[in-house]
Design an enzyme around this catalytic site. Structure first.
Site, mmCIF file in Angstrom:
data_model
loop_
_atom_site.group_PDB
_atom_site.id
_atom_site.type_symbol
_atom_site.label_atom_id
_atom_site.label_comp_id
_atom_site.label_asym_id
_atom_site.label_seq_id
_atom_site.Cartn_x
_atom_site.Cartn_y
_atom_site.Cartn_z
ATOM 1 N N LYS A 165 0.837 -1.207 0.000
ATOM 2 C CA LYS A 165 0.000 0.000 0.000
ATOM 3 C C LYS A 165 0.869 1.253 0.000
ATOM 4 O O LYS A 165 0.505 2.273 -0.597
ATOM 5 C CB LYS A 165 -0.929 0.000 1.213
ATOM 6 C CG LYS A 165 -1.880 1.206 1.283
ATOM 7 C CD LYS A 165 -2.835 1.267 0.105
ATOM 8 C CE LYS A 165 -3.719 2.518 0.165
ATOM 9 N NZ LYS A 165 -4.739 2.477 1.215
ATOM 10 N N LYS A 233 -1.751 11.340 6.242
ATOM 11 C CA LYS A 233 -1.437 10.262 7.185
ATOM 12 C C LYS A 233 -0.689 9.143 6.479
ATOM 13 O O LYS A 233 0.327 8.634 6.964
ATOM 14 C CB LYS A 233 -2.729 9.754 7.834
ATOM 15 C CG LYS A 233 -2.545 8.611 8.821
ATOM 16 C CD LYS A 233 -2.667 7.234 8.183
ATOM 17 C CE LYS A 233 -4.035 6.992 7.571
ATOM 18 N NZ LYS A 233 -4.150 5.609 7.021
#
Length: 277
Positions: A165, A233
């Site tokens: 990811k 984030k």
């Protein structure tokens, strides 16, 4: 059929849980804000987080690493067995720790972050990247495919899904930068932007970001498929992982600072395609 517990009914989790229900599964949902959980039609709303620990399969989709740690600290001691599929995007190193703790308690942990935005979650077309035991993935695959188009087993090693990811997020934001620069040039040259997107979209310069976010940028539609705050984030996680591995990521670092400039203008709740601003 297993009862599926789903923790985290946010911008991604809502579509995922809804698709689980639509596929005929017995779904129990929990969210920190109970009213959000109640919006998943056909699902049972858990009175507490511990209640979903009695499900055979528990899925988590929340914002950040501390959120997953807090949920795991309550779920794992109560479960005793079963599988947790963490669809959140969190620290790969923390994932390794969570997986080890789960294993000690008889629970299998799969890290399975997703990509495709809120549209993909709602339409069932997400891409899922999975780290952990392949046998466990095979057992839960029918549930994952209710909201995804592709499910890829990256490796048996815990955290490998999360690391994939990180790779994905580099591609997302640097691609977004390219789309932003390209559309600004087209606009300055007086080109029709929608025609330009159509012209280049099927060529070597085409991308998911151009096809899906380009039209929104042209229309000034800043509704988020993924917010700037959440993107930031993820980019912090990417930069931390790259720092640990000694890998230079100048493009990612640049976009991180550009998004920070937008956050300083209180635009963090807008979609990540607002980078063009």
């Amino acid at each position: 059929m297993k009862r599926v517990g789903f923790a985290g009914i946010g911008i991604m989790g809502h579509g995922m849980a809804s698709n689980l229900v639509k596929a005929g599964n017995d779904v129990m949902v929990w969210n920190r804000t109970p009213g959000r959980a109640e919006t998943v039609e056909g699902a049972v709303v858990a009175a507490s987080l511990e209640e979903i620990a009695f499900c055979d399969l528990v899925m988590i989709c929340v914002s950040d690493t501390p959120d997953v740690e807090a949920i795991a600290s309550q779920l794992l001691p109560a479960m005793g067995s079963g599988t947790i599929v963490d669809h959140s995007t969190i620290s790969p190193s923390v994932t390794k720790t969570l997986s080890a703790t789960a294993k000690e308690l008889g629970v299998t942990w799969l890290d399975a972050p997703v990509s495709g935005g809120s549209e993909g979650a709602a339409n069932g077309t997400l891409a899922v990247m999975v780290g952990g035991p392949e046998s466990a993935l095979n057992a839960v695959l029918p549930y994952l495919t209710t909201y995804s188009a592709t499910v890829t087993h990256i490796d048996e090693a815990p955290g490998s899904g999360q690391m994939a990811k990180m790779v994905n997020q580099i591609l997302v934001v640097v691609n977004q930068l390219a789309v932003s620069e390209a559309l600004l040039l087209a606009d300055a040259a007086g080109l029709d932007l929608e025609t330009t997107i159509a012209a280049v979209g099927s060529g070597a310069g085409g991308s998911w970001m151009l096809a899906n976010r380009g039209p929104q940028m042209v229309q000034g539609d800043w509704r988020p498929g993924f917010t700037i705050d959440l993107q930031q984030k993820d980019l912090r996680l990417v930069l931390d992982a790259a720092d640990e591995l000694g890998v230079p990521t100048p493009g990612t670092a640049l976009v991180f600072q550009m998004y920070r400039a937008l956050q300083s203008r209180d635009l963090g709740s807008e979609g990540n395609h607002a980078l063009i601003k």
